[in-house]
Design an enzyme around this catalytic site. Structure first.
Site, PDB file in Angstrom:
ATOM      1  N   HIS A 117       0.801  -0.801   0.012  1.00 46.96           N
ATOM      2  CA  HIS A 117       0.080  -0.016   0.062  1.00 46.96           C
ATOM      3  C   HIS A 117       0.639   1.205  -0.080  1.00 46.96           C
ATOM      4  O   HIS A 117       1.876   1.421   0.901  1.00 46.96           O
ATOM      5  CB  HIS A 117      -0.965   0.176   0.892  1.00 46.96           C
ATOM      6  N   LEU A 118       0.208   2.361  -0.942  1.00 48.29           N
ATOM      7  CA  LEU A 118       0.925   3.662  -0.653  1.00 48.29           C
ATOM      8  C   LEU A 118       0.624   4.422   0.274  1.00 48.29           C
ATOM      9  O   LEU A 118      -0.684   4.980  -0.013  1.00 48.29           O
ATOM     10  CB  LEU A 118       0.574   3.984  -2.565  1.00 48.29           C
TER      11      LEU A 118
END
Length: 765
Positions: free
Chosen positions: A667-668
């Site tokens: 995840h960013l």
């Protein structure tokens, strides 16, 4: 067909006997000012299922001091209503107690005395320091009052009319007695007798003379307050003092002699296999989760316990599980034992035991290396029951060690805490680890009750036992990797552990410390837990697991990895794999990515762009073939940052990944640089976004293009670095000071961040 779980419990309780109504109990507290009488009442009344009334002469007259007759009248009225009563007065002589013992209230009442015979120095210190006392006994005058009262004290005796007397000489005794009365249900009784008395004729504590007059006490006076003190557990001071009427529930019974304890008849004697003696077996002792304060149905809970034990018991090799309860008449022990026998579960690998979980070795001869604690979500001491007993027995060392691992816990989860070698529970009992576990709450009188939703409750309880046993297995794995020379030392008795060189914890700590990465910081989405979402939340993972493979110089970690993720840490993974179940939480759903708000944002705006691809736990799993996915994640994150900038052009955003994420699934982070959030509470939170622990998205994409993989350095030390402003780089001593500074800091961002698109800003017009 719906099942009435409460009725099921009632059927079991009354099987073969007539339904009966429990008698009220009048507990006369005996103790000097500062001995903790009011605190004792509050602790019990805050957790007990039995209705209690506290009678305090300092407040009996509409909140003001009253008279003894007023106390007698109020006590009689409460007892007639079927309530049990605490008489919260000093009651230090027979005359003060007699009117209450002889009180005629028209109902059968058992009179108990709880004697808080704590060291005089402690009582005086508490009295002097306290403020806002109900009777205004505080400050300098308190010392003289305590001194005068203790010199005239007259200890209670059974011939005064008491059915039961318990003497508490130290904090451990007090905690055990609180636990007993807290567990006393409406239909329960406690055994009659006089328990824990040291010297019936002692009137003056040695401590008070030393503290006030600096003279030696007469030799006839009892032992010093610094000497070894007796336990508050049942022991006869006189053969005639013990008078047990019928079969009663005694929450203070010892689990000492297994020949007297039916529940421990299956305790393995000799060995589990030809090479391993009983004393060398790694053992987990655990209480029944959620069946006491949280009122989970015993029949259903016993099914789940046996189900989970059966699932894990064959994975234990030379280890064992022990279900522990204080009471001989424990319904949960009886149910579990019967069901385990029907399923032919190996009694050498799993059995039940009656005793205090904090004294299994010293009082019961059962050596347990690991004990489970039925914790509260705050992971704090107090509250009564097992949690209070374990924290008290382990001392401050456990509280400190727990804080290093986590600040709170979600229902259905557990956290493994290595017990420091200076803990009394370690040196006395040989306990090396405590596993905190939190189960479902079915008690409507307690916060966050599930409102009798047993579908959800059963699911959470299964998760709780899975997390508990998984944590125990992780400890076993870490021990199995030790050299045989060290492993042999794990079976040393507690007395042997006084030699630091023989301390097995000295050899376990390094591997266990690897749990911390996931326990220390939580940034991402999790299941909601009301009241807990402001805290760091923990789950267990295998102590020996690391994020990636360590190379020769230990400076880099290479994936993919085989990290063990706890069930809570897989929340993002489940969202990514099943977005249709989380529609209300998602801001955007695309073929390759999802967008959602971070549940515990560390800034005013904090979003997550979540990859939907299987097998991508974190950056270490990313390779050349994932380049397009990373570019898509960056583009989507950039789009949302620009959208938010249209709403507030003063904001600045940064896009990046954590080197070692606490949550499974790539995840960013899209996070505004104001860091204005109540969820940003500690150094790890700050440093995870403002040191090399945070990898900018543009840099990661460049590395994948040029090298086919991201550089994953072991940068855990970055999380403990000093706090520095992310703009001017000035140092600050704590988070409040840092937040105060960054709210007014107008320095430009560092040059490195202003280059190559590391920051996303609104275009100047």
């Amino acid at each position: 067909m719906a099942v009435d779980h409460n009725k099921k419990d009632m059927d079991i309780d009354n099987k073969g006997e007539e339904e009966q109504k429990g008698k009220p109990v009048m507990v006369i507290l005996v103790g000097a000012p500062g001995s903790g009488k009011s605190t004792f009442c509050e602790r019990v009344m805050g957790s007990s299922l039995r209705p209690w009334t506290r009678i305090c002469q300092d407040t009996i007259n509409n909140g003001k001091a009253g008279t003894k007759p007023q106390c007698l009248k109020r006590a009689a009225a409460a007892l007639k209503e079927g309530k049990s009563v605490f008489i919260d007065r000093c009651n230090l002589d027979k005359e003060q107690r007699s009117d209450f013992v002889k009180l005629d209230c028209g109902a059968q009442v058992d009179a108990h005395a709880v004697v808080l015979d704590l060291p005089a120095k402690l009582c005086i210190s508490r009295s002097i320091k306290r403020t806002g006392h109900e009777g205004n006994l505080q400050g300098g005058k308190a010392a003289a009052v305590v001194n005068r009262m203790l010199q005239k004290k007259e200890m209670p005796k059974l011939n005064e009319g008491f059915a039961r007397i318990v003497f508490c000489h130290n904090e451990n005794d007090v905690e055990a007695t609180i636990t007993a009365y807290t567990a006393l249900g409406p239909l329960d009784t406690l055994s009659n007798g006089c328990f824990g008395q040291k010297n019936p004729d002692a009137k003056i504590q040695l401590g008070i003379m030393k503290f006030l007059k600096k003279v030696e006490a007469p030799s006839s006076v009892g032992s010093s307050s610094d000497s070894v003190q007796d336990s508050a557990y049942p022991q006869a001071s006189d053969a005639n003092n013990i008078c047990c009427k019928g079969t009663t529930k005694d929450s203070l019974l010892l689990g000492a002699a297994s020949k007297e304890v039916k529940e421990s008849e299956n305790l393995a004697k000799g060995s589990v296999d030809a090479d391993v003696s009983v004393d060398e077996i790694t053992t987990l002792a655990f209480p029944s989760i959620s069946t006491a304060d949280f009122q989970f149905n015993n029949e259903t809970a016993s099914d789940i316990i046996v189900e989970k034990v059966e699932e894990f018991v064959n994975k234990l090799e030379n280890a064992r599980l022990v279900l522990v309860d204080l009471s001989h008449g424990s319904k949960i022990l009886s149910l579990v034992r019967t069901k385990a026998e029907k399923r032919n579960i190996d009694s050498k690998k799993f059995f039940t035991f009656v005793g205090n979980i904090t004294q299994l070795y010293s009082q019961g001869g059962l050596r347990c290396n690991v004990i489970a604690n039925a914790a509260n979500w705050r992971l704090k001491p107090g509250g009564g029951g097992v949690n209070a007993a374990i924290f008290t027995a382990a001392g401050l060392a456990l509280e400190t060690a727990t804080k290093e691992r986590a600040n709170s816990l979600l229902p259905g989860h557990a956290v493994v805490v290595p017990l420091p070698s200076d803990s009394p529970l370690y040196t006395r009992e040989g306990v090396s680890h405590v596993i905190h576990v939190l189960g479902p709450n079915m008690n409507p009188q307690r916060p966050n009750s599930l409102n009798n939703d047993y579908n959800k409750g059963c699911s959470i309880l299964r998760e709780a036992y899975t997390s508990l046993f998984t944590g125990f297995l992780s400890i076993l794995r870490s021990r199995s990797k030790l050299p045989r020379r060290i492993s042999e030392k794990l079976a040393l008795t507690p007395l042997d552990l006084k030699d630091p060189s023989l301390d097995p914890r000295n050899h376990l700590t390094n591997s266990d410390q690897k749990i911390k990465r996931d326990d220390g910081c939580v940034y991402e989405r999790s299941k909601k837990c009301k009241g807990a979402n402001d805290e760091t939340v923990a789950d267990i993972s295998a102590p020996s697991s690391t994020y990636g493979k360590v190379t020769g110089d230990k400076s880099k970690l290479e994936g993919p990895t085989s990290k063990t993720w706890g069930s809570w840490a897989q929340a993002l993974y489940h969202i990514a794999m099943h977005p249709e179940k989380h529609k209300d939480e998602l801001l955007e759903v695309l073929d390759d990515v999802l967008v959602l708000n971070d549940l515990y944002p560390k800034a005013c705006k904090h979003l997550l762009v979540l990859a939907r691809h299987e097998g991508l736990d974190g950056l270490a799993d990313v390779h050349q073939e994932h380049l397009q996915l990373l570019m898509t994640m960056h583009a989507v994150g950039l789009k949302w940052a620009e959208k938010l900038l249209h709403e507030d052009s003063s904001m600045v955003f940064r896009l990046g990944y954590h080197l070692a994420p606490s949550m499974r699934q790539l995840h960013l982070h899209v996070i505004s640089q104001d860091f204005n959030s109540n969820h940003l509470k500690n150094k790890k939170h700050w440093n995870s976004f403002n040191t090399a622990f945070f990898r900018d998205s543009v840099d990661v994409i460049e590395e994948i293009k040029n090298h086919g993989k991201a550089t994953i350095k072991d940068e855990d030390f970055q999380l403990s670095m000093e706090l520095r402003c992310h703009r001017c780089r000035s140092a600050h001593p704590n988070i409040p000071r840092l937040k105060s500074h960054i709210s007014i800091c107008q320095a430009p961002f560092p040059h490195a961040l202003l280059e190559n698109g590391h920051l996303v800003l609104a275009l100047k017009t």
